[in-house]
Scaffold this active site. Structure first.
Site, PDB file in Angstrom:
ATOM      1  CG  ASN A  23     -12.098  -0.548   4.161  1.00  0.00           C
ATOM      2  OD1 ASN A  23     -12.463  -0.970   5.251  1.00  0.00           O
ATOM      3  ND2 ASN A  23     -10.932   0.066   3.992  1.00  0.00           N
ATOM      4  CD  GLN A  71     -14.691  -0.461  -2.282  1.00  0.00           C
ATOM      5  OE1 GLN A  71     -15.817  -0.746  -1.887  1.00  0.00           O
ATOM      6  NE2 GLN A  71     -14.111  -1.062  -3.305  1.00  0.00           N
ATOM      7  CG  ASP A 126      -2.076   0.957   1.081  1.00  0.00           C
ATOM      8  OD1 ASP A 126      -3.234   0.499   0.994  1.00  0.00           O
ATOM      9  OD2 ASP A 126      -1.833   2.194   1.048  1.00  0.00           O
ATOM     10  CB  VAL A 174      -9.238   1.916  -4.868  1.00  0.00           C
ATOM     11  CG1 VAL A 174      -8.948   1.343  -6.254  1.00  0.00           C
ATOM     12  CG2 VAL A 174      -8.247   3.036  -4.530  1.00  0.00           C
ATOM     13  CG  HIS A 194      -8.660  -3.039  -2.153  1.00  0.00           C
ATOM     14  ND1 HIS A 194      -9.566  -2.326  -2.915  1.00  0.00           N
ATOM     15  CD2 HIS A 194      -8.513  -2.348  -1.000  1.00  0.00           C
ATOM     16  CE1 HIS A 194      -9.930  -1.240  -2.250  1.00  0.00           C
ATOM     17  NE2 HIS A 194      -9.319  -1.231  -1.077  1.00  0.00           N
ATOM     18  CB  ILE A 195      -7.827  -8.877   0.760  1.00  0.00           C
ATOM     19  CG1 ILE A 195      -9.012  -9.595   0.116  1.00  0.00           C
ATOM     20  CG2 ILE A 195      -7.620  -9.321   2.205  1.00  0.00           C
ATOM     21  CD1 ILE A 195      -8.805 -11.116  -0.034  1.00  0.00           C
ATOM     22  CG  HIS A 196      -6.834  -2.900   3.220  1.00  0.00           C
ATOM     23  ND1 HIS A 196      -6.079  -1.765   2.986  1.00  0.00           N
ATOM     24  CD2 HIS A 196      -8.069  -2.629   2.735  1.00  0.00           C
ATOM     25  CE1 HIS A 196      -6.837  -0.847   2.390  1.00  0.00           C
ATOM     26  NE2 HIS A 196      -8.055  -1.349   2.223  1.00  0.00           N
TER      27      HIS A 196
HETATM   28  P1  AMP Z   1      -9.701   1.454   0.433  1.00  0.00           P
HETATM   29  O1  AMP Z   1      -9.737   2.791   1.146  1.00  0.00           O
HETATM   30  O2  AMP Z   1     -10.102   0.289   1.287  1.00  0.00           O
HETATM   31  O3  AMP Z   1     -10.448   1.514  -0.873  1.00  0.00           O
HETATM   32  O4  AMP Z   1      -8.171   1.184   0.120  1.00  0.00           O
HETATM   33  C1  AMP Z   1      -7.528   1.724  -0.981  1.00  0.00           C
HETATM   34  C2  AMP Z   1      -6.068   1.657  -0.670  1.00  0.00           C
HETATM   35  O5  AMP Z   1      -5.331   1.823  -1.866  1.00  0.00           O
HETATM   36  C3  AMP Z   1      -5.582   2.754   0.302  1.00  0.00           C
HETATM   37  O6  AMP Z   1      -5.042   2.146   1.461  1.00  0.00           O
HETATM   38  C4  AMP Z   1      -4.543   3.508  -0.523  1.00  0.00           C
HETATM   39  O7  AMP Z   1      -3.450   3.930   0.251  1.00  0.00           O
HETATM   40  C5  AMP Z   1      -4.146   2.480  -1.561  1.00  0.00           C
HETATM   41  N1  AMP Z   1      -3.617   2.996  -2.793  1.00  0.00           N
HETATM   42  C6  AMP Z   1      -4.150   3.975  -3.577  1.00  0.00           C
HETATM   43  N2  AMP Z   1      -3.392   4.173  -4.655  1.00  0.00           N
HETATM   44  C7  AMP Z   1      -2.355   3.300  -4.577  1.00  0.00           C
HETATM   45  C8  AMP Z   1      -1.228   3.018  -5.391  1.00  0.00           C
HETATM   46  N3  AMP Z   1      -0.990   3.689  -6.533  1.00  0.00           N
HETATM   47  N4  AMP Z   1      -0.362   2.069  -4.986  1.00  0.00           N
HETATM   48  C9  AMP Z   1      -0.578   1.390  -3.837  1.00  0.00           C
HETATM   49  N5  AMP Z   1      -1.627   1.603  -3.039  1.00  0.00           N
HETATM   50  C10 AMP Z   1      -2.499   2.553  -3.388  1.00  0.00           C
END
Ligand code: AMP
Length: 110
Positions: free
Chosen positions: A83, A90, A28, A92, A96-98
């Site tokens: 999320n 959320q 991340d 993005v 995705h699984i954090h």
């Molecule tokens: P969410 O808020 O659960 O949708 O998580 C999206 C995650 O994507 C966040 O933790 C961001 O820091 C991460 N993120 C966004 N852009 C990038 C990127 N270019 N490379 C790696 N992680 C990213």
């Protein structure tokens, strides 16, 4: 199409920790723990709300990869977070699984 598709297509650089034909795991960009990796399917599924029956094997594949990736990251304890939807944080809309670890994690989350 989201920023994660660009990462899958290698149009945007990422620190990749695991890749196969179905999924990708990368660090991340804004880590919330000493180890913070995102595991994504290459298929564009916006969120968990859109998982369909046909995705059963794919999503199962991701879960099977979790302990393998955690081992690679030297994590014995970790938290998985998905999320799902804006109010859940959320940002993005490519599922995705954090994978979070490397420190003691509080519960409940905010
Ligand atoms: P969410 O808020 O659960 O949708 O998580 C999206 C995650 O994507 C966040 O933790 C961001 O820091 C991460 N993120 C966004 N852009 C990038 C990127 N270019 N490379 C790696 N992680 C990213």
């Amino acid at each position: 199409m989201t920023i994660f598709t660009k990462i899958i297509n290698k149009d945007l650089p990422a620190n990749i920790v695991y890749e196969d034909e179905l999924c990708l795991a990368f660090k991340d960009i804004n880590p919330q723990a000493p180890v913070h990796v995102l595991l994504i399917p290459k298929k564009e599924i916006p969120s968990s709300q859109q998982i369909q029956k046909e995705d059963q094997n794919l999503m199962g594949h991701l879960m099977v990869k979790v302990p393998e990736i955690a081992k690679r990251l030297k994590l014995s304890s970790y938290r998985l977070v998905v999320n799902s939807g804006e109010d859940a944080g959320q940002t993005v809309f490519h599922i995705h699984i954090h994978i979070l670890g490397g420190r003691k994690l509080a519960w409940p989350p905010g």
